[in-house]
Scaffold this active site. Structure first.
Site, PDB file in Angstrom:
ATOM      1  CD1 TRP A 146      -6.539  -4.237  23.783  1.00  0.00           C
ATOM      2  CD2 TRP A 146      -6.803  -5.741  25.400  1.00  0.00           C
ATOM      3  NE1 TRP A 146      -6.213  -3.636  24.977  1.00  0.00           N
ATOM      4  CE2 TRP A 146      -6.373  -4.529  25.984  1.00  0.00           C
ATOM      5  CE3 TRP A 146      -7.049  -6.830  26.229  1.00  0.00           C
ATOM      6  CZ2 TRP A 146      -6.175  -4.385  27.351  1.00  0.00           C
ATOM      7  CZ3 TRP A 146      -6.857  -6.677  27.601  1.00  0.00           C
ATOM      8  CH2 TRP A 146      -6.418  -5.470  28.148  1.00  0.00           C
ATOM      9  CE1 TYR A 191      -0.263  -0.157  15.175  1.00  0.00           C
ATOM     10  CE2 TYR A 191      -1.288   0.350  17.292  1.00  0.00           C
ATOM     11  CZ  TYR A 191      -1.345  -0.248  16.051  1.00  0.00           C
ATOM     12  OH  TYR A 191      -2.475  -0.935  15.684  1.00  0.00           O
ATOM     13  CE  LYS A 216      -4.062   1.422  12.702  1.00  0.00           C
ATOM     14  NZ  LYS A 216      -4.331   0.647  11.469  1.00  0.00           N
ATOM     15  CB  ILE A 219      -1.046   0.026   1.150  1.00  0.00           C
ATOM     16  CG1 ILE A 219      -0.393   0.057   2.537  1.00  0.00           C
ATOM     17  CG2 ILE A 219      -2.039  -1.115   1.039  1.00  0.00           C
ATOM     18  CD1 ILE A 219      -1.350   0.499   3.648  1.00  0.00           C
TER      19      ILE A 219
HETATM   20  N1  LIG Z   1      -3.611  -6.563  16.601  1.00  0.00           N
HETATM   21  C1  LIG Z   1      -4.262  -5.795  17.468  1.00  0.00           C
HETATM   22  O1  LIG Z   1      -4.312  -6.056  18.674  1.00  0.00           O
HETATM   23  C2  LIG Z   1      -5.005  -4.574  16.969  1.00  0.00           C
HETATM   24  C3  LIG Z   1      -5.678  -3.757  17.891  1.00  0.00           C
HETATM   25  C4  LIG Z   1      -6.359  -2.642  17.419  1.00  0.00           C
HETATM   26  C5  LIG Z   1      -6.374  -2.348  16.068  1.00  0.00           C
HETATM   27  N2  LIG Z   1      -5.695  -3.151  15.200  1.00  0.00           N
HETATM   28  C6  LIG Z   1      -5.723  -2.811  13.772  1.00  0.00           C
HETATM   29  O2  LIG Z   1      -6.425  -3.832  13.106  1.00  0.00           O
HETATM   30  C7  LIG Z   1      -5.908  -4.008  11.789  1.00  0.00           C
HETATM   31  C8  LIG Z   1      -5.591  -5.473  11.559  1.00  0.00           C
HETATM   32  O3  LIG Z   1      -4.626  -5.883  12.515  1.00  0.00           O
HETATM   33  P1  LIG Z   1      -3.956  -7.318  12.485  1.00  0.00           P
HETATM   34  O4  LIG Z   1      -3.777  -7.746  13.887  1.00  0.00           O
HETATM   35  O5  LIG Z   1      -4.679  -8.199  11.524  1.00  0.00           O
HETATM   36  O6  LIG Z   1      -2.518  -6.956  11.914  1.00  0.00           O
HETATM   37  P2  LIG Z   1      -1.397  -7.935  11.358  1.00  0.00           P
HETATM   38  O7  LIG Z   1      -1.702  -9.345  11.744  1.00  0.00           O
HETATM   39  O8  LIG Z   1      -0.084  -7.362  11.720  1.00  0.00           O
HETATM   40  O9  LIG Z   1      -1.603  -7.817   9.784  1.00  0.00           O
HETATM   41  C9  LIG Z   1      -1.224  -6.701   9.046  1.00  0.00           C
HETATM   42  C10 LIG Z   1      -0.839  -7.182   7.668  1.00  0.00           C
HETATM   43  O10 LIG Z   1      -0.471  -6.046   6.886  1.00  0.00           O
HETATM   44  C11 LIG Z   1       0.696  -6.376   6.157  1.00  0.00           C
HETATM   45  N3  LIG Z   1       1.412  -5.183   5.745  1.00  0.00           N
HETATM   46  C12 LIG Z   1       2.353  -4.475   6.417  1.00  0.00           C
HETATM   47  N4  LIG Z   1       2.812  -3.462   5.653  1.00  0.00           N
HETATM   48  C13 LIG Z   1       2.138  -3.530   4.479  1.00  0.00           C
HETATM   49  C14 LIG Z   1       2.167  -2.774   3.282  1.00  0.00           C
HETATM   50  N5  LIG Z   1       3.004  -1.739   3.140  1.00  0.00           N
HETATM   51  N6  LIG Z   1       1.348  -3.123   2.283  1.00  0.00           N
HETATM   52  C15 LIG Z   1       0.507  -4.174   2.400  1.00  0.00           C
HETATM   53  N7  LIG Z   1       0.435  -4.944   3.493  1.00  0.00           N
HETATM   54  C16 LIG Z   1       1.238  -4.605   4.527  1.00  0.00           C
HETATM   55  C17 LIG Z   1       1.494  -7.237   7.117  1.00  0.00           C
HETATM   56  O11 LIG Z   1       2.485  -7.986   6.425  1.00  0.00           O
HETATM   57  P3  LIG Z   1       3.855  -8.372   7.181  1.00  0.00           P
HETATM   58  O12 LIG Z   1       3.433  -9.082   8.444  1.00  0.00           O
HETATM   59  O13 LIG Z   1       4.556  -9.241   6.191  1.00  0.00           O
HETATM   60  O14 LIG Z   1       4.557  -7.077   7.465  1.00  0.00           O
HETATM   61  C18 LIG Z   1       0.376  -8.135   7.681  1.00  0.00           C
HETATM   62  O15 LIG Z   1       0.132  -9.244   6.855  1.00  0.00           O
HETATM   63  C19 LIG Z   1      -4.701  -3.070  11.700  1.00  0.00           C
HETATM   64  O16 LIG Z   1      -5.095  -1.882  11.082  1.00  0.00           O
HETATM   65  C20 LIG Z   1      -4.351  -2.795  13.143  1.00  0.00           C
HETATM   66  O17 LIG Z   1      -3.712  -1.541  13.292  1.00  0.00           O
HETATM   67  C21 LIG Z   1      -5.033  -4.255  15.618  1.00  0.00           C
END
Ligand SMILES: NC(=O)c1ccc[n+]([C@@H]2O[C@H](COP(=O)([O-])OP(=O)(O)OC[C@H]3O[C@@H](n4cnc5c(N)ncnc54)[C@H](OP(=O)(O)O)[C@@H]3O)[C@@H](O)[C@H]2O)c1
Length: 286
Positions: free
Chosen positions: A152, A127, A131, A39
């Site tokens: 979470w 972070y 965001k 992206i």
């Molecule tokens: N996890 C939490 O607890 C949490 C809490 C609140 C909000 N959120 C939000 O919820 C959403 C989903 O979180 P998640 O836990 O599913 O995150 P995640 O497991 O870290 O997944 C994010 C994905 O985005 C990919 N990515 C990173 N940089 C990229 C780029 N430049 N272009 C395309 N893809 C890219 C990552 O690939 P790589 O791993 O190969 O880098 C990974 O596959 C995010 O927006 C996060 O900020 C998460």
């Protein structure tokens, strides 16, 4: 048939959407991992979107390593702010709809009680700041958008608290877990289900922010206690304060999200994280 693009499809939420989407053959799903679509690259997004005739983008791509963001702040902003801006620009240019996922960490955690969507934001880590910028890029855009803040996240996929606790509790006789941060755990599969419901609802894309999390407030310590109890793992959990770990990134003390707005707007009933955790554990073999 609606044509949907999911970015960051190999992450927790991306993979959860992939599984849940199997029940929705009335939508044409296009899942793109980071390797297939970065992206940060505007031209790549345009190419994919035109090629696949995309109508809606669900952005699951993010730089999510909270601790490393403190050192790699450029990387965090490149993805979480500039990358999101690229998606916004593509959506504006081609008149597409955009769903973006944001975080409870846009709040500083000082409030007593749950955070509503319009409460004052004050991100306190790199972070969280990256965001927050991404969220603002979406809110200020002229396209039809929707932001869902969640908290979470856990799932059978990728790296998350549930999987870490299972692994560490099986390996170590004793583990220390933070007991002075409070929030609402959220099953990525439940969030995926809601995202799909919103795609299919004509009233969703009104440039609004919604909170979605499973119901029930807890601490990381109590969450960990439930995980090992449901998994029947013998391990001593020791409650510690946040300062014990010397983390660089400061996390909010209380980031419980009120979900009343999304429940009322879309007539949703949100189940408790306890119930969702039981479902998730059935899919984790470790
Ligand atoms: N996890 C939490 O607890 C949490 C809490 C609140 C909000 N959120 C939000 O919820 C959403 C989903 O979180 P998640 O836990 O599913 O995150 P995640 O497991 O870290 O997944 C994010 C994905 O985005 C990919 N990515 C990173 N940089 C990229 C780029 N430049 N272009 C395309 N893809 C890219 C990552 O690939 P790589 O791993 O190969 O880098 C990974 O596959 C995010 O927006 C996060 O900020 C998460």
């Amino acid at each position: 048939m609606i044509k949907v693009l999911v970015t960051g499809s190999e992450g927790q939420l991306g993979q959860s959407l992939k599984l849940v989407s199997k029940n929705y053959s009335n939508i044409e799903w296009n899942f793109f991992s980071k390797k297939q679509l970065d992206i940060r690259k505007f031209d790549q997004i345009i190419r994919v979107v035109l090629n696949k005739k995309i109508q809606i983008i669900i952005n699951c791509a993010a730089y999510t390593n909270v601790e490393n963001s403190e050192r790699e702040f450029t990387k965090a902003f490149e993805v979480n702010s500039n990358g999101v801006k690229n998606l916004v620009n593509v959506c504006e240019k081609l008149k597409l709809k955009l769903i973006h996922i944001s975080t409870d960490y846009v709040f500083d955690g000082k409030k007593n009680g749950e955070y509503q969507e319009n409460n004052k934001t004050n991100p306190i880590s790199i972070y969280a700041k990256s965001k927050f910028e991404g969220e603002n890029n979406i809110i200020r855009s002229n396209s039809e958008t929707l932001v869902i803040r969640t908290s979470w996240l856990f799932s059978p996929y990728g790296k998350n608290f549930v999987k870490t606790i299972i692994k560490r509790s099986k390996h170590d006789g004793e583990i220390k877990v933070v007991n002075d941060q409070f929030g609402k755990p959220t099953y990525a599969m439940d969030l995926a289900q809601v995202i799909i419901a919103l795609i299919l609802n004509k009233n969703s894309f009104k440039n609004k922010v919604y909170h979605f999390a499973n119901s029930g407030k807890t601490s990381w310590y109590n969450f960990a206690k439930k995980i090992i109890s449901y998994k029947k793992i013998e391990c001593k959990l020791v409650p510690v304060s946040s300062s014990f770990f010397n983390y660089k990134a400061i996390r909010p003390e209380n980031s419980t999200l009120s979900t009343k707005f999304i429940e009322k707007s879309f007539n949703l009933e949100i189940r408790s994280w306890n119930l969702s955790l039981k479902d998730c554990l059935k899919l984790i073999d470790e």
